[in-house]
Design a protein around this motif. Sequence first.
Motif, PDB file in Angstrom:
ATOM      1  N   GLY A  89      12.914  -7.613   0.625  1.00 59.26           N
ATOM      2  CA  GLY A  89      13.037  -6.189   0.888  1.00 59.26           C
ATOM      3  C   GLY A  89      11.683  -5.542   1.108  1.00 59.26           C
ATOM      4  N   ARG A  90      10.700  -5.910   0.310  1.00 61.03           N
ATOM      5  CA  ARG A  90       9.362  -5.334   0.445  1.00 61.03           C
ATOM      6  C   ARG A  90       8.727  -5.728   1.777  1.00 61.03           C
ATOM      7  NH1 ARG A  90       6.496  -3.640  -3.803  1.00 61.03           N
ATOM      8  NH2 ARG A  90       7.558  -5.109  -5.225  1.00 61.03           N
ATOM      9  N   GLU A  91       8.916  -6.987   2.183  1.00 64.36           N
ATOM     10  CA  GLU A  91       8.331  -7.437   3.448  1.00 64.36           C
ATOM     11  C   GLU A  91       8.950  -6.719   4.646  1.00 64.36           C
ATOM     12  OE1 GLU A  91       7.172 -12.063   2.198  1.00 64.36           O
ATOM     13  OE2 GLU A  91       9.158 -11.582   3.023  1.00 64.36           O
ATOM     14  N   ILE A  92      10.253  -6.477   4.575  1.00 66.36           N
ATOM     15  CA  ILE A  92      10.920  -5.763   5.670  1.00 66.36           C
ATOM     16  C   ILE A  92      10.360  -4.350   5.796  1.00 66.36           C
ATOM     17  CG2 ILE A  92      13.127  -4.714   6.348  1.00 66.36           C
ATOM     18  CD1 ILE A  92      14.481  -7.251   5.211  1.00 66.36           C
ATOM     19  N   LEU A  93      10.235  -3.661   4.675  1.00 66.95           N
ATOM     20  CA  LEU A  93       9.710  -2.299   4.723  1.00 66.95           C
ATOM     21  C   LEU A  93       8.252  -2.297   5.185  1.00 66.95           C
ATOM     22  CD1 LEU A  93      11.228  -0.679   1.502  1.00 66.95           C
ATOM     23  CD2 LEU A  93      12.038  -0.525   3.856  1.00 66.95           C
ATOM     24  N   THR A  94       7.488  -3.314   4.791  1.00 68.09           N
ATOM     25  CA  THR A  94       6.085  -3.389   5.216  1.00 68.09           C
ATOM     26  C   THR A  94       5.989  -3.572   6.724  1.00 68.09           C
ATOM     27  OG1 THR A  94       5.448  -4.341   3.072  1.00 68.09           O
ATOM     28  CG2 THR A  94       3.918  -4.636   4.914  1.00 68.09           C
ATOM     29  N   CYS A  95       6.827  -4.449   7.277  1.00 66.45           N
ATOM     30  CA  CYS A  95       6.815  -4.660   8.736  1.00 66.45           C
ATOM     31  C   CYS A  95       7.104  -3.367   9.475  1.00 66.45           C
ATOM     32  CB  CYS A  95       7.841  -5.721   9.118  1.00 66.45           C
ATOM     33  SG  CYS A  95       7.399  -7.405   8.643  1.00 66.45           S
ATOM     34  N   PHE A  96       8.112  -2.648   9.030  1.00 69.66           N
ATOM     35  CA  PHE A  96       8.485  -1.416   9.715  1.00 69.66           C
ATOM     36  C   PHE A  96       7.468  -0.300   9.474  1.00 69.66           C
ATOM     37  CE2 PHE A  96      12.374  -3.574  10.521  1.00 69.66           C
ATOM     38  CZ  PHE A  96      12.907  -2.947  11.643  1.00 69.66           C
ATOM     39  N   ALA A  97       6.822  -0.324   8.329  1.00 68.00           N
ATOM     40  CA  ALA A  97       5.765   0.668   8.093  1.00 68.00           C
ATOM     41  C   ALA A  97       4.653   0.516   9.120  1.00 68.00           C
ATOM     42  CB  ALA A  97       5.220   0.515   6.678  1.00 68.00           C
ATOM     43  N   GLY A 114      26.050  -3.235  -0.194  1.00 70.14           N
ATOM     44  CA  GLY A 114      25.541  -1.925  -0.592  1.00 70.14           C
ATOM     45  C   GLY A 114      24.029  -1.896  -0.685  1.00 70.14           C
ATOM     46  N   MET A 115      23.423  -2.962  -1.217  1.00 67.82           N
ATOM     47  CA  MET A 115      21.964  -3.028  -1.315  1.00 67.82           C
ATOM     48  C   MET A 115      21.331  -3.073   0.066  1.00 67.82           C
ATOM     49  SD  MET A 115      21.695  -5.712  -4.488  1.00 67.82           S
ATOM     50  CE  MET A 115      19.924  -5.968  -4.308  1.00 67.82           C
ATOM     51  N   ARG A 116      21.948  -3.811   0.981  1.00 69.51           N
ATOM     52  CA  ARG A 116      21.416  -3.878   2.351  1.00 69.51           C
ATOM     53  C   ARG A 116      21.453  -2.499   3.002  1.00 69.51           C
ATOM     54  NH1 ARG A 116      23.048  -9.528   5.277  1.00 69.51           N
ATOM     55  NH2 ARG A 116      22.873 -10.891   3.458  1.00 69.51           N
ATOM     56  N   GLN A 117      22.541  -1.765   2.769  1.00 76.64           N
ATOM     57  CA  GLN A 117      22.645  -0.447   3.383  1.00 76.64           C
ATOM     58  C   GLN A 117      21.606   0.501   2.806  1.00 76.64           C
ATOM     59  OE1 GLN A 117      24.370  -0.498   5.889  1.00 76.64           O
ATOM     60  NE2 GLN A 117      24.871   1.574   6.536  1.00 76.64           N
ATOM     61  N   ARG A 118      21.347   0.389   1.519  1.00 79.90           N
ATOM     62  CA  ARG A 118      20.303   1.217   0.919  1.00 79.90           C
ATOM     63  C   ARG A 118      18.927   0.839   1.458  1.00 79.90           C
ATOM     64  NH1 ARG A 118      20.761   0.364  -5.142  1.00 79.90           N
ATOM     65  NH2 ARG A 118      22.464  -1.079  -4.758  1.00 79.90           N
ATOM     66  N   LEU A 119      18.698  -0.462   1.665  1.00 79.33           N
ATOM     67  CA  LEU A 119      17.428  -0.910   2.246  1.00 79.33           C
ATOM     68  C   LEU A 119      17.271  -0.368   3.670  1.00 79.33           C
ATOM     69  CD1 LEU A 119      14.867  -2.680   2.023  1.00 79.33           C
ATOM     70  CD2 LEU A 119      16.230  -4.581   2.925  1.00 79.33           C
ATOM     71  N   TYR A 170      14.585  -5.579  -7.127  1.00 83.44           N
ATOM     72  CA  TYR A 170      14.933  -6.656  -6.195  1.00 83.44           C
ATOM     73  C   TYR A 170      13.991  -6.703  -4.983  1.00 83.44           C
ATOM     74  CZ  TYR A 170      19.124  -5.609  -8.875  1.00 83.44           C
ATOM     75  OH  TYR A 170      19.994  -5.338  -9.896  1.00 83.44           O
ATOM     76  N   ALA A 171      12.887  -5.990  -5.071  1.00 79.57           N
ATOM     77  CA  ALA A 171      11.993  -5.831  -3.923  1.00 79.57           C
ATOM     78  C   ALA A 171      11.476  -7.160  -3.388  1.00 79.57           C
ATOM     79  CB  ALA A 171      10.818  -4.931  -4.294  1.00 79.57           C
ATOM     80  N   ASP A 172      11.265  -8.143  -4.257  1.00 78.41           N
ATOM     81  CA  ASP A 172      10.690  -9.418  -3.828  1.00 78.41           C
ATOM     82  C   ASP A 172      11.731 -10.541  -3.729  1.00 78.41           C
ATOM     83  OD1 ASP A 172       7.974  -8.452  -3.619  1.00 78.41           O
ATOM     84  OD2 ASP A 172       8.052  -8.258  -5.802  1.00 78.41           O
ATOM     85  N   ASP A 173      13.013 -10.136  -3.730  1.00 82.28           N
ATOM     86  CA  ASP A 173      14.097 -11.080  -3.453  1.00 82.28           C
ATOM     87  C   ASP A 173      14.368 -11.097  -1.953  1.00 82.28           C
ATOM     88  OD1 ASP A 173      14.272 -11.375  -6.166  1.00 82.28           O
ATOM     89  OD2 ASP A 173      16.108 -10.200  -6.390  1.00 82.28           O
ATOM     90  N   LEU A 174      14.826 -12.226  -1.445  1.00 83.88           N
ATOM     91  CA  LEU A 174      15.183 -12.300  -0.032  1.00 83.88           C
ATOM     92  C   LEU A 174      16.345 -11.363   0.266  1.00 83.88           C
ATOM     93  CD1 LEU A 174      15.003 -16.162   0.658  1.00 83.88           C
ATOM     94  CD2 LEU A 174      13.297 -14.408   1.224  1.00 83.88           C
TER      95      LEU A 174
END
Length: 324
Positions: free
Chosen positions: A97-105, A142-147, A131-135
């Motif tokens: 989750g953290r890596e995805i947000l970093t890429c988009f940032a 629901g977690m994916r939608q929040r991400l 769960y930020a460092d989980d794949l």
Amino acid sequence: MDVQHRAIEIQGLTRRFGETLAVDHLDLNILAGEIFGLLGHNGAGKTTTVRLLNGVLTPTAGHVRVLGLDPITQGTILRRQTGVLTETAAVEERLTGREILTCFAHLYRLPKNMIEHRIADLLDEFGLAEYADDLAGTYSKGMRQRLLLARTLLHSPRILFLDEPTTGLDPAGRRIVHELILQQSHHDDRTVVLCTHDLVEAQRLCDRVAVLERGRIVAEGSPAALAKQLQQGVHLHIELSEITPSIQRAVEDFSDIQEVDWDRTHRVLSLRVPVREMIPPLLTALVEAGAQIFSVVPQEPTLEDVYFALHTGARPHPSTGDEQ
């Protein structure tokens, strides 16, 4: 409606795909800070309208201003101030989750010294910090939608476009996303445009709605105002201690009462009176006939009633009298 407070202004917006008229001379104003619902079945023109408002599609005709900008000539500037969550958005399951947000940032060109702090804030706000460092592939729906919603908000957009944001979520997941949407609409006058065919969702979240049918607006206003237009009389459910012949006769003496139904199993009387003023004398008559009344519940019309009335021909007039 004060022009200075309009986030979106649409005049005669039209879009054709060959012979198909997807958006048909749309006229609409959306205020800064409100949650505005675009309602309609699949193919009604909701998604096409969102693409036109973000400059992804070019209109066949009409004029649009979003945050005072022309989406066609100033689309790049505009899209830095809008966030779009599409119905088919997906996450990269091989990243955390953290890596995805970093890429988009980085794609949003956030200043490098702000990225880490901004991501930490969003992960915390959306209940994903643990769960930020989980794949992302291990996340629930629901977690994916929040991400995805957090990803859409990385660059702090002034307008948020959400296309069916709760599709496929269980009731608990829908409630969480609803609460997050309400929170975002209260943040810095952020405008939310919600595309949905979930009428319960629209009634709960939206300040105003427009019902689309074949690319045209067939009704517009607040859910309450549209429902009030549809209302014909007042529907009541009256719970009684018992149902006796004298109680039935007392009801029959009111000639204007309609749709009378006696539920003897649950001792509930359901009916419709033409005006609210008839309710007190009706209840008085029931008591005089020997009834003990445990509850009186008026049934107000809902946005669902409005929607289905529109699609069966009994249409409220588009002007609701609550223009802002």
